[in-house]
Design a protein around this motif. Structure first.
Motif, mmCIF file in Angstrom:
data_model
loop_
_atom_site.group_PDB
_atom_site.id
_atom_site.type_symbol
_atom_site.label_atom_id
_atom_site.label_comp_id
_atom_site.label_asym_id
_atom_site.label_seq_id
_atom_site.Cartn_x
_atom_site.Cartn_y
_atom_site.Cartn_z
ATOM 1 N N PRO A 158 -98.539 12.990 25.767
ATOM 2 C CA PRO A 158 -97.892 14.299 25.837
ATOM 3 C C PRO A 158 -96.451 14.244 25.330
ATOM 4 O O PRO A 158 -95.672 13.369 25.696
ATOM 5 C CB PRO A 158 -97.933 14.635 27.334
ATOM 6 C CG PRO A 158 -99.104 13.871 27.860
ATOM 7 C CD PRO A 158 -99.132 12.596 27.066
ATOM 8 N N GLY A 159 -96.138 15.189 24.459
ATOM 9 C CA GLY A 159 -94.775 15.294 23.955
ATOM 10 C C GLY A 159 -94.502 14.541 22.677
ATOM 11 O O GLY A 159 -93.495 14.794 22.008
ATOM 12 N N ALA A 160 -95.367 13.604 22.295
ATOM 13 C CA ALA A 160 -95.159 12.840 21.066
ATOM 14 C C ALA A 160 -95.596 13.666 19.860
ATOM 15 O O ALA A 160 -96.484 14.509 19.957
ATOM 16 C CB ALA A 160 -95.932 11.528 21.099
ATOM 17 N N THR A 161 -94.963 13.418 18.723
ATOM 18 C CA THR A 161 -95.371 14.064 17.486
ATOM 19 C C THR A 161 -95.621 13.005 16.420
ATOM 20 O O THR A 161 -95.036 11.911 16.453
ATOM 21 C CB THR A 161 -94.292 15.035 16.962
ATOM 22 O OG1 THR A 161 -93.142 14.286 16.540
ATOM 23 C CG2 THR A 161 -93.893 16.042 18.027
ATOM 24 N N ALA A 162 -96.473 13.343 15.486
ATOM 25 C CA ALA A 162 -96.765 12.409 14.402
ATOM 26 C C ALA A 162 -95.518 12.104 13.587
ATOM 27 O O ALA A 162 -95.326 10.976 13.122
ATOM 28 C CB ALA A 162 -97.863 12.987 13.505
ATOM 29 N N ALA A 163 -94.652 13.084 13.416
ATOM 30 C CA ALA A 163 -93.425 12.861 12.645
ATOM 31 C C ALA A 163 -92.534 11.827 13.322
ATOM 32 O O ALA A 163 -91.973 10.937 12.665
ATOM 33 C CB ALA A 163 -92.679 14.179 12.458
ATOM 34 N N ASP A 164 -92.395 11.929 14.645
ATOM 35 C CA ASP A 164 -91.575 10.959 15.378
ATOM 36 C C ASP A 164 -92.165 9.560 15.290
ATOM 37 O O ASP A 164 -91.448 8.574 15.097
ATOM 38 C CB ASP A 164 -91.451 11.370 16.850
ATOM 39 C CG ASP A 164 -90.564 12.588 17.047
ATOM 40 O OD1 ASP A 164 -89.784 12.908 16.120
ATOM 41 O OD2 ASP A 164 -90.661 13.219 18.123
ATOM 42 N N LEU A 165 -93.489 9.463 15.447
ATOM 43 C CA LEU A 165 -94.125 8.150 15.396
ATOM 44 C C LEU A 165 -94.108 7.581 13.986
ATOM 45 O O LEU A 165 -93.965 6.368 13.804
ATOM 46 C CB LEU A 165 -95.563 8.251 15.917
ATOM 47 C CG LEU A 165 -95.681 8.587 17.403
ATOM 48 C CD1 LEU A 165 -97.141 8.583 17.826
ATOM 49 C CD2 LEU A 165 -94.887 7.617 18.262
ATOM 50 N N GLU A 166 -94.228 8.430 12.997
ATOM 51 C CA GLU A 166 -94.142 7.958 11.616
ATOM 52 C C GLU A 166 -92.776 7.317 11.364
ATOM 53 O O GLU A 166 -92.674 6.273 10.702
ATOM 54 C CB GLU A 166 -94.369 9.121 10.655
ATOM 55 C CG GLU A 166 -94.423 8.712 9.188
ATOM 56 C CD GLU A 166 -94.764 9.880 8.282
ATOM 57 O OE1 GLU A 166 -95.461 9.671 7.270
ATOM 58 O OE2 GLU A 166 -94.337 11.016 8.584
ATOM 59 N N ALA A 167 -91.720 7.922 11.914
ATOM 60 C CA ALA A 167 -90.383 7.356 11.758
ATOM 61 C C ALA A 167 -90.265 6.021 12.491
ATOM 62 O O ALA A 167 -89.694 5.054 11.966
ATOM 63 C CB ALA A 167 -89.339 8.342 12.280
ATOM 64 N N MET A 168 -90.819 5.951 13.695
ATOM 65 C CA MET A 168 -90.779 4.697 14.452
ATOM 66 C C MET A 168 -91.553 3.607 13.728
ATOM 67 O O MET A 168 -91.091 2.464 13.604
ATOM 68 C CB MET A 168 -91.358 4.907 15.852
ATOM 69 C CG MET A 168 -91.449 3.636 16.679
ATOM 70 S SD MET A 168 -92.181 3.921 18.306
ATOM 71 C CE MET A 168 -90.787 4.678 19.150
ATOM 72 N N PHE A 169 -92.741 3.936 13.247
ATOM 73 C CA PHE A 169 -93.563 2.938 12.556
ATOM 74 C C PHE A 169 -92.897 2.502 11.246
ATOM 75 O O PHE A 169 -92.994 1.340 10.840
ATOM 76 C CB PHE A 169 -94.951 3.498 12.283
ATOM 77 C CG PHE A 169 -95.734 3.845 13.535
ATOM 78 C CD1 PHE A 169 -95.309 3.415 14.782
ATOM 79 C CD2 PHE A 169 -96.894 4.613 13.457
ATOM 80 C CE1 PHE A 169 -96.022 3.743 15.940
ATOM 81 C CE2 PHE A 169 -97.608 4.944 14.603
ATOM 82 C CZ PHE A 169 -97.171 4.507 15.847
ATOM 83 N N GLY A 170 -92.216 3.446 10.601
ATOM 84 C CA GLY A 170 -91.493 3.092 9.394
ATOM 85 C C GLY A 170 -90.362 2.111 9.671
ATOM 86 O O GLY A 170 -90.061 1.250 8.833
ATOM 87 N N ALA A 171 -89.753 2.225 10.862
ATOM 88 C CA ALA A 171 -88.705 1.279 11.243
ATOM 89 C C ALA A 171 -89.286 -0.074 11.629
ATOM 90 O O ALA A 171 -88.647 -1.112 11.434
ATOM 91 C CB ALA A 171 -87.892 1.856 12.406
ATOM 92 N N LEU A 172 -90.488 -0.096 12.158
ATOM 93 C CA LEU A 172 -91.132 -1.352 12.549
ATOM 94 C C LEU A 172 -91.624 -2.153 11.345
ATOM 95 O O LEU A 172 -91.515 -3.382 11.309
ATOM 96 C CB LEU A 172 -92.326 -1.065 13.467
ATOM 97 C CG LEU A 172 -92.052 -0.733 14.931
ATOM 98 C CD1 LEU A 172 -93.305 -0.165 15.581
ATOM 99 C CD2 LEU A 172 -91.589 -1.981 15.678
#
Length: 490
Positions: A158-172
């Motif tokens: 709940p509350g997560a968005t694909a855009a936010d996770l895409e940014a996190m995964f891009g940093a990883l």
């Protein structure tokens, strides 16, 4: 009774029925007769009808309107938050569609299992097309004009968005890829040799689950094609699998699922059969399974103890504890996500995250999925997929309609990295304890600071409270680089 009391009494029965539906899924994965698949599909669809009707009952709206939220304590407000979210979300989903998804995914699972056994994606593709079609409809209905994939993911985080996770995964990704290149440039430690009896593996794995605090008076361990944890409160079951050539598969799958199960068993008993009585999200859930499996179970300290346990069960392993630790943490080429080392695991998730977003957006057709998977795998890992069971058919999730679930695995790894950093600050002699096979310092800290809260707080909030800082990818990356630099002499 007050409106709040009436609502919670009603909700208790809904939660109980949800647990019954979960038990039907557990049975389907473990001991259900092969010929019962069609009937089970109808049973699950009937349960979905009942649950959908209860979750959209008009009296829920009346109760919510009548309750003075300011008069409630923190627990009461959290219960209302979950009930209101479920009520509003479920009302957007037509009951006919909900039941059809339950029926179709039950049948799809059986078709997937057969296709996987035969390495035949074409045999599964028609069923998967139907699942994807239904999930697109569900996403559109739930999104109410927003992003359908975000709406599906909200079921799991709940509350997560694909855009936010895409940014996190891009940093990883950059540091993970750089670490992989350095590690694979070094000689690989040797692995275990020989064969390991399946029954002995199961006996050992139950001992290990108990070592990590799993309460067998409220749970059990069984076999399944794909290991999983099921249930909450006083009935939390886990499954694992055995491979006579690879006992680590069984051992670390079990530790992983024990992390999930311990979260459910550790929730405050006062929350049982309420919206707070289950893990708050799959990302937080995965933080528990991954920290149990990796930072604790695959750490040097516990590996020394595990070396002794395996020697008791199987005899001389042909390696000392330090070589055993290196064998447990070998980084090597491989296709299977659940068997991947820590360095490469998240790269497997990024692939799935991108492909399923394309499936829901309609920019990738199921007929082209296997080719897209194989091309992406070759680009990311540098070697080709040879058979479907090593590629697009390896995971159970899409057959069950669990689209939006995969990214929570990497999010859970990020949360685990943060929790591990906080845990080690709070328990400075942790490694001394783990070397003795005593996990209570770690599991007790996790239970007190995270697990007991269940659904009381939102996902990021409960991790932030436990760690004293908002979650970020830095601690995970720092941990991985330090650990594998030590093993591989980087």
């Amino acid at each position: 009774m007050s409106a709040y009391d009436e609502l919670m009494e009603y909700q208790r029965d809904t939660e109980a029925l949800g647990q019954v539906a979960g038990r039907l899924h557990w049975d389907m994965e473990t001991v259900m007769p092969k010929g019962a698949g069609d009937q089970r599909s109808d049973e699950l669809a009937a349960m979905e009808h009942v649950l959908h009707a209860r979750k959209t009952e008009p009296r829920i709206g009346d109760w919510l309107a009548a309750i003075d939220e300011a008069s409630l304590d923190e627990v009461g407000r959290a219960n209302l938050r979950h009930i209101r979210r479920s009520y509003e979300r479920t009302r957007r989903l037509p009951v006919k569609l909900a039941a059809e998804i339950a029926r179709t995914t039950s049948r799809s699972h059986a078709v997937w299992a057969q296709a996987r056994a035969e390495d035949d994606f074409a045999a599964f593709a028609p069923m998967l097309k139907e699942v994807v079609r239904l999930k697109r409809e569900e996403g559109a209905a739930l999104a109410d004009g927003g992003d359908p994939y975000d709406a599906l993911m909200d079921d799991y985080e709940p509350g997560a968005t694909a855009a936010d996770l895409e940014a996190m995964f891009g940093a990883l990704r950059p540091r993970l890829v750089a670490l992989r290149e350095k590690v694979l440039g070094k000689p690989m430690p040797r692995g275990l040799e020989g064969t390991y009896d399946d029954d002995a593996q199961m006996e050992l794995t139950r001992r290990i689950a108990a070592t990590f605090g799993y309460d067998f008076s409220r749970g059990r361990v069984d076999k399944a094609v794909h290991p999983f944890s099921s249930g909450s409160g006083d009935d939390v079951r886990i499954t694992t699998r055995t491979n006579p050539l690879d006992p680590f598969n069984c051992i670390f799958s079990t530790i992983h699922e024990t992390g999930h199960a311990s979260y459910e068993q550790g929730i405050d008993p006062a929350y049982r059969l309420t919206p707070l009585g289950q893990g708050v999200s799959m990302g937080v859930h995965e933080s528990q399974s991954r920290i149990y499996e990796n930072q604790l179970g695959r750490g040097r300290a516990f590996c020394g103890h595990l070396h002794g346990m395996m020697t008791e069960s199987f005899g001389d392993l042909g390696m000392d504890p330090e070589a055993f630790y290196a064998a447990v943490n070998r980084v090597q080429n491989g296709y299977i996500r659940t068997e991947s080392d820590e360095v490469q695991y998240n790269l497997h998730i990024f692939l799935r995250f991108d492909l399923e977003r394309q499936l829901i957006a309609g920019t990738l057709d199921v007929d082209d999925l296997e080719e897209a998977w194989n091309a992406r795998f070759l680009a990311d890992f540098g070697y080709p997929v040879e058979k479907a069971s090593d590629g697009v058919l390896q995971d159970v999730h899409w057959s069950l309609g669990l689209i939006g679930y995969f990214p929570t695995y990497s999010l859970g790894n990020v949360y685990a990295g943060c929790l591990n950093e906080a845990l080690r600050g709070a328990v400075p002699d942790l490694d001394d304890q783990l070397a003795r096979g005593d996990t209570s310092g770690a599991t007790g800290w996790l239970r007190e600071n995270l697990q007991r809260h269940g659904g009381l707080y939102e996902p990021r909030e409960v991790v932030t409270r436990a760690c004293g800082a908002a979650p970020s990818e830095g601690p995970l990356l720092d941990y991985l680089e330090a650990k594998f630099a030590g093993i591989y002499g980087l």
